[in-house]
Design a protein around this motif. Structure first.
Motif, PDB file in Angstrom:
ATOM      1  N   TYR A   1       0.836  -1.199   0.000  1.00  0.00           N
ATOM      2  CA  TYR A   1       0.000   0.000   0.000  1.00  0.00           C
ATOM      3  C   TYR A   1       0.873   1.253   0.000  1.00  0.00           C
ATOM      4  O   TYR A   1       0.674   2.179  -0.782  1.00  0.00           O
ATOM      5  CB  TYR A   1      -0.907  -0.004   1.228  1.00  0.00           C
ATOM      6  CG  TYR A   1      -1.737   1.246   1.350  1.00  0.00           C
ATOM      7  CD1 TYR A   1      -1.418   2.227   2.276  1.00  0.00           C
ATOM      8  CD2 TYR A   1      -2.841   1.448   0.538  1.00  0.00           C
ATOM      9  CE1 TYR A   1      -2.164   3.376   2.392  1.00  0.00           C
ATOM     10  CE2 TYR A   1      -3.602   2.597   0.646  1.00  0.00           C
ATOM     11  CZ  TYR A   1      -3.257   3.557   1.578  1.00  0.00           C
ATOM     12  OH  TYR A   1      -4.002   4.685   1.675  1.00  0.00           O
TER      13      TYR A   1
ATOM     14  N   GLY B   1       2.564   1.734  -3.254  1.00  0.00           N
ATOM     15  CA  GLY B   1       1.642   1.988  -4.349  1.00  0.00           C
ATOM     16  C   GLY B   1       0.961   3.336  -4.339  1.00  0.00           C
ATOM     17  O   GLY B   1       0.594   3.839  -5.385  1.00  0.00           O
TER      18      GLY B   1
ATOM     19  N   LYS C   1      -7.517   6.293  -5.743  1.00  0.00           N
ATOM     20  CA  LYS C   1      -6.887   4.979  -5.622  1.00  0.00           C
ATOM     21  C   LYS C   1      -7.198   4.395  -4.247  1.00  0.00           C
ATOM     22  O   LYS C   1      -6.981   5.028  -3.221  1.00  0.00           O
ATOM     23  CB  LYS C   1      -5.382   5.063  -5.818  1.00  0.00           C
ATOM     24  CG  LYS C   1      -4.747   3.705  -6.023  1.00  0.00           C
ATOM     25  CD  LYS C   1      -3.419   3.815  -6.702  1.00  0.00           C
ATOM     26  CE  LYS C   1      -3.013   2.467  -7.250  1.00  0.00           C
ATOM     27  NZ  LYS C   1      -1.748   2.541  -7.958  1.00  0.00           N
TER      28      LYS C   1
ATOM     29  N   TRP D   1      -5.073  -1.151  -4.654  1.00  0.00           N
ATOM     30  CA  TRP D   1      -4.507  -1.262  -6.004  1.00  0.00           C
ATOM     31  C   TRP D   1      -5.511  -0.872  -7.076  1.00  0.00           C
ATOM     32  O   TRP D   1      -5.222  -0.969  -8.253  1.00  0.00           O
ATOM     33  CB  TRP D   1      -4.038  -2.700  -6.267  1.00  0.00           C
ATOM     34  CG  TRP D   1      -2.928  -3.095  -5.365  1.00  0.00           C
ATOM     35  CD1 TRP D   1      -1.612  -2.820  -5.529  1.00  0.00           C
ATOM     36  CD2 TRP D   1      -3.024  -3.837  -4.155  1.00  0.00           C
ATOM     37  NE1 TRP D   1      -0.881  -3.328  -4.497  1.00  0.00           N
ATOM     38  CE2 TRP D   1      -1.735  -3.971  -3.617  1.00  0.00           C
ATOM     39  CE3 TRP D   1      -4.089  -4.391  -3.446  1.00  0.00           C
ATOM     40  CZ2 TRP D   1      -1.463  -4.637  -2.437  1.00  0.00           C
ATOM     41  CZ3 TRP D   1      -3.813  -5.048  -2.261  1.00  0.00           C
ATOM     42  CH2 TRP D   1      -2.512  -5.161  -1.777  1.00  0.00           C
TER      43      TRP D   1
END
Length: 185
Positions: A16, A19, A86, A89
């Motif tokens: 997380y 990302g 977001k 993912w």
């Protein structure tokens, strides 16, 4: 082999962080086919930068923008905005709207007394903020803005696309998307 929660949670947390946390957290792209050279395109952003590279809200951000209005805009255009956030993912649609560009700008710069004025940062740079728009190159030098975050906007990574279309023919007249991060620190 079964994995324990003590194994899975740190792995998911690391994924997380990698990302969605801010690194090269701001970008703007022209999404018209052939970009600036598309005959229908009315606006092209050649440079857009912010400092810091992500939005800290509440806080202050400095921005610099260079853009060109490629043709006179004498009639109203529809402005369609699509916002995605977001979540882990995946990208989740957070907001979609289509409104008159001229009405949107008039509302955005509406004063308490009912008049509409361009913010001094824009007017001092010669940047128009009301319809109609004249062809030309415009530049906003590094300028600071105070940011607030509405309570219903969560922190995180966002993708926004703004499309300008002719309300009578449906022809796409401009398209830009931006990716950015809103943080509390």
């Amino acid at each position: 082999m079964s994995l324990s929660v003590f194994t899975i949670v740190p792995v998911l947390a690391l994924a997380y962080v990698l990302g969605v946390c801010p690194s090269n957290a701001f970008s703007v792209n022209d999404c018209m086919s052939d970009g600036r050279y598309n005959a229908d395109n009315v606006i092209h952003v050649s440079e857009a930068s912010i400092d810091p590279s992500y939005f800290v809200a509440p806080g202050v951000v400095s921005a610099k923008v260079n853009f060109e209005i490629l043709q006179n805009v004498t009639s109203d255009l529809d402005l369609s905005v699509h916002v995605m956030k977001k979540v882990w993912w995946f990208w989740a649609t957070g907001h979609r709207s289509t409104r008159s560009l001229c009405e949107t700008l008039d509302t955005a710069f509406l004063e308490d007394d009912g008049t509409t004025n361009c913010p001094s940062e824009l007017s001092s740079a010669g940047i128009p903020c009301r319809c109609p728009f004249r062809r030309g190159r415009y530049s906003l030098p590094w300028t600071s803005f105070d940011l607030i975050k509405p309570d219903d906007v969560p922190y995180g990574k966002y993708w926004v696309e703004a499309r300008l279309t002719d309300p009578f023919t449906g022809v796409l007249k401009g398209c830009h998307n931006a990716e950015f991060y809103i943080s509390s620190y």
